[in-house]
Write a protein that holds these residues in place. Sequence first.
Motif, mmCIF file in Angstrom:
data_model
loop_
_atom_site.group_PDB
_atom_site.id
_atom_site.type_symbol
_atom_site.label_atom_id
_atom_site.label_comp_id
_atom_site.label_asym_id
_atom_site.label_seq_id
_atom_site.Cartn_x
_atom_site.Cartn_y
_atom_site.Cartn_z
ATOM 1 N N TYR A 1 -86.029 24.392 -17.165
ATOM 2 C CA TYR A 1 -87.106 25.376 -17.211
ATOM 3 C C TYR A 1 -88.286 24.746 -17.930
ATOM 4 O O TYR A 1 -88.125 24.206 -19.024
ATOM 5 C CB TYR A 1 -86.617 26.622 -17.947
ATOM 6 C CG TYR A 1 -87.698 27.614 -18.273
ATOM 7 C CD1 TYR A 1 -88.184 28.471 -17.298
ATOM 8 C CD2 TYR A 1 -88.226 27.707 -19.548
ATOM 9 C CE1 TYR A 1 -89.168 29.399 -17.591
ATOM 10 C CE2 TYR A 1 -89.200 28.625 -19.856
ATOM 11 C CZ TYR A 1 -89.680 29.466 -18.879
ATOM 12 O OH TYR A 1 -90.654 30.384 -19.175
ATOM 13 N N TYR A 2 -89.450 24.814 -17.319
ATOM 14 C CA TYR A 2 -90.666 24.290 -17.921
ATOM 15 C C TYR A 2 -91.671 25.413 -18.017
ATOM 16 O O TYR A 2 -91.814 26.208 -17.102
ATOM 17 C CB TYR A 2 -91.266 23.154 -17.072
ATOM 18 C CG TYR A 2 -90.375 21.949 -16.986
ATOM 19 C CD1 TYR A 2 -90.477 20.935 -17.921
ATOM 20 C CD2 TYR A 2 -89.416 21.846 -15.981
ATOM 21 C CE1 TYR A 2 -89.636 19.819 -17.838
ATOM 22 C CE2 TYR A 2 -88.590 20.748 -15.903
ATOM 23 C CZ TYR A 2 -88.704 19.738 -16.844
ATOM 24 O OH TYR A 2 -87.889 18.654 -16.772
ATOM 25 N N GLU A 3 -92.372 25.473 -19.123
ATOM 26 C CA GLU A 3 -93.378 26.502 -19.342
ATOM 27 C C GLU A 3 -94.708 25.829 -19.606
ATOM 28 O O GLU A 3 -94.774 24.826 -20.333
ATOM 29 C CB GLU A 3 -92.962 27.358 -20.534
ATOM 30 C CG GLU A 3 -93.765 28.607 -20.684
ATOM 31 C CD GLU A 3 -93.139 29.507 -21.729
ATOM 32 O OE1 GLU A 3 -93.680 29.530 -22.860
ATOM 33 O OE2 GLU A 3 -92.137 30.162 -21.427
ATOM 34 N N PHE A 4 -95.770 26.362 -19.016
ATOM 35 C CA PHE A 4 -97.102 25.781 -19.167
ATOM 36 C C PHE A 4 -98.068 26.823 -19.695
ATOM 37 O O PHE A 4 -98.071 27.967 -19.237
ATOM 38 C CB PHE A 4 -97.618 25.274 -17.805
ATOM 39 C CG PHE A 4 -96.750 24.211 -17.205
ATOM 40 C CD1 PHE A 4 -96.987 22.872 -17.484
ATOM 41 C CD2 PHE A 4 -95.690 24.543 -16.377
ATOM 42 C CE1 PHE A 4 -96.178 21.887 -16.926
ATOM 43 C CE2 PHE A 4 -94.877 23.573 -15.820
ATOM 44 C CZ PHE A 4 -95.135 22.244 -16.104
ATOM 45 N N GLU A 5 -98.873 26.456 -20.635
ATOM 46 C CA GLU A 5 -99.942 27.305 -21.149
ATOM 47 C C GLU A 5 -101.142 27.126 -20.229
ATOM 48 O O GLU A 5 -101.592 25.997 -20.004
ATOM 49 C CB GLU A 5 -100.298 26.863 -22.580
ATOM 50 C CG GLU A 5 -101.174 27.828 -23.309
ATOM 51 C CD GLU A 5 -100.390 28.976 -23.924
ATOM 52 O OE1 GLU A 5 -101.004 30.013 -24.125
ATOM 53 O OE2 GLU A 5 -99.182 28.832 -24.175
ATOM 54 N N TYR B 1 -87.384 37.193 -6.572
ATOM 55 C CA TYR B 1 -87.245 36.640 -7.914
ATOM 56 C C TYR B 1 -87.226 37.813 -8.889
ATOM 57 O O TYR B 1 -88.193 38.568 -8.981
ATOM 58 C CB TYR B 1 -88.401 35.695 -8.237
ATOM 59 C CG TYR B 1 -88.514 35.392 -9.714
ATOM 60 C CD1 TYR B 1 -87.473 34.770 -10.399
ATOM 61 C CD2 TYR B 1 -89.646 35.747 -10.441
ATOM 62 C CE1 TYR B 1 -87.557 34.508 -11.753
ATOM 63 C CE2 TYR B 1 -89.749 35.477 -11.794
ATOM 64 C CZ TYR B 1 -88.700 34.867 -12.437
ATOM 65 O OH TYR B 1 -88.779 34.614 -13.780
ATOM 66 N N ASP C 1 -90.769 43.776 -23.429
ATOM 67 C CA ASP C 1 -90.939 42.814 -24.518
ATOM 68 C C ASP C 1 -92.126 43.150 -25.405
ATOM 69 O O ASP C 1 -92.110 42.868 -26.604
ATOM 70 C CB ASP C 1 -91.128 41.396 -23.958
ATOM 71 C CG ASP C 1 -89.888 40.899 -23.242
ATOM 72 O OD1 ASP C 1 -88.771 41.317 -23.610
ATOM 73 O OD2 ASP C 1 -90.030 40.082 -22.315
ATOM 74 N N ASP D 1 -87.688 39.061 -12.280
ATOM 75 C CA ASP D 1 -88.442 38.534 -13.413
ATOM 76 C C ASP D 1 -88.002 39.116 -14.751
ATOM 77 O O ASP D 1 -87.964 38.412 -15.753
ATOM 78 C CB ASP D 1 -89.929 38.790 -13.183
ATOM 79 C CG ASP D 1 -90.807 38.144 -14.215
ATOM 80 O OD1 ASP D 1 -90.538 36.996 -14.601
ATOM 81 O OD2 ASP D 1 -91.784 38.793 -14.644
ATOM 82 N N GLU D 2 -87.696 40.389 -14.771
ATOM 83 C CA GLU D 2 -87.352 41.044 -16.035
ATOM 84 C C GLU D 2 -86.304 42.126 -15.804
ATOM 85 O O GLU D 2 -86.364 42.857 -14.813
ATOM 86 C CB GLU D 2 -88.587 41.738 -16.648
ATOM 87 C CG GLU D 2 -89.706 40.822 -17.060
ATOM 88 C CD GLU D 2 -89.474 40.129 -18.381
ATOM 89 O OE1 GLU D 2 -88.589 40.574 -19.145
ATOM 90 O OE2 GLU D 2 -90.161 39.156 -18.649
ATOM 91 N N THR E 1 -81.959 33.246 -16.985
ATOM 92 C CA THR E 1 -81.783 33.820 -18.313
ATOM 93 C C THR E 1 -81.351 32.709 -19.263
ATOM 94 O O THR E 1 -80.915 31.638 -18.833
ATOM 95 C CB THR E 1 -80.762 34.980 -18.311
ATOM 96 O OG1 THR E 1 -80.850 35.656 -19.576
ATOM 97 C CG2 THR E 1 -79.347 34.494 -18.073
ATOM 98 N N GLU E 2 -81.484 32.968 -20.524
ATOM 99 C CA GLU E 2 -81.097 31.993 -21.533
ATOM 100 C C GLU E 2 -79.586 31.803 -21.511
ATOM 101 O O GLU E 2 -78.836 32.753 -21.265
ATOM 102 C CB GLU E 2 -81.544 32.452 -22.926
ATOM 103 C CG GLU E 2 -83.037 32.562 -23.090
ATOM 104 C CD GLU E 2 -83.623 33.868 -22.538
ATOM 105 O OE1 GLU E 2 -82.858 34.762 -22.093
ATOM 106 O OE2 GLU E 2 -84.851 33.986 -22.528
#
Length: 139
Positions: free
Chosen positions: A134-138, A72, A25, A74-75, A111-112
Motif C-alpha cells: 500500500y502506498y499513500e501520496f500527499e 472498491y 473517521d 472504501d470504508e 484493511t490493516e
Amino acid sequence: MTITLKRMQPGDDLDFSEIAPDVFDEPIHPDRLEAYLAEPGHLMILAFDDERVVGQCAAVIHRHPDKVTELYVDEVGTASTHLRQGIATTMVEAMFTWARELGCREAWLGTELDNLEANGLYRKLGGKRENMAYYEFEL
C-alpha cells in the motif's frame, strides 16, 4: 433494537448530529457528503438504529477497458456501541447486492493486517486475502 439500512442517493440529507461515535473517521461536512453522493459510481449505505446512524459502508465502482467492472469498498464503520451485532456484515452484503445490480462482477477492499475484527469479517464473507503493498501520496 431494529437496524434499518438506507442506500444513500444524491440529494439525501441527514441530520448528522445523530451519528453515533466511531461510525466515521472524522466529522461529516454536508457539502462533502453532497459532492460524494452526486458523483456517479459513489455508493453509500447507512445503518440506522431508530433515527441514529450506527454504521456506514462507502464504495466506488471502477470501470476498466480491459477488466470486468468492480466495486472498491472504501470504508466500513460501526458505532462502538453496536459492535458484534452483524451490522457490518449486513451492510457489506447489501453493498455487494447493490453493486451486482449496477453490473459489478468483482469487489475488493483493503484493511490493516492487525485489524482482527475487519479481517475476520472479510474472511467470513468469503474474501480471499491477497498480498500487496500500500502506498499513500500527499497531493
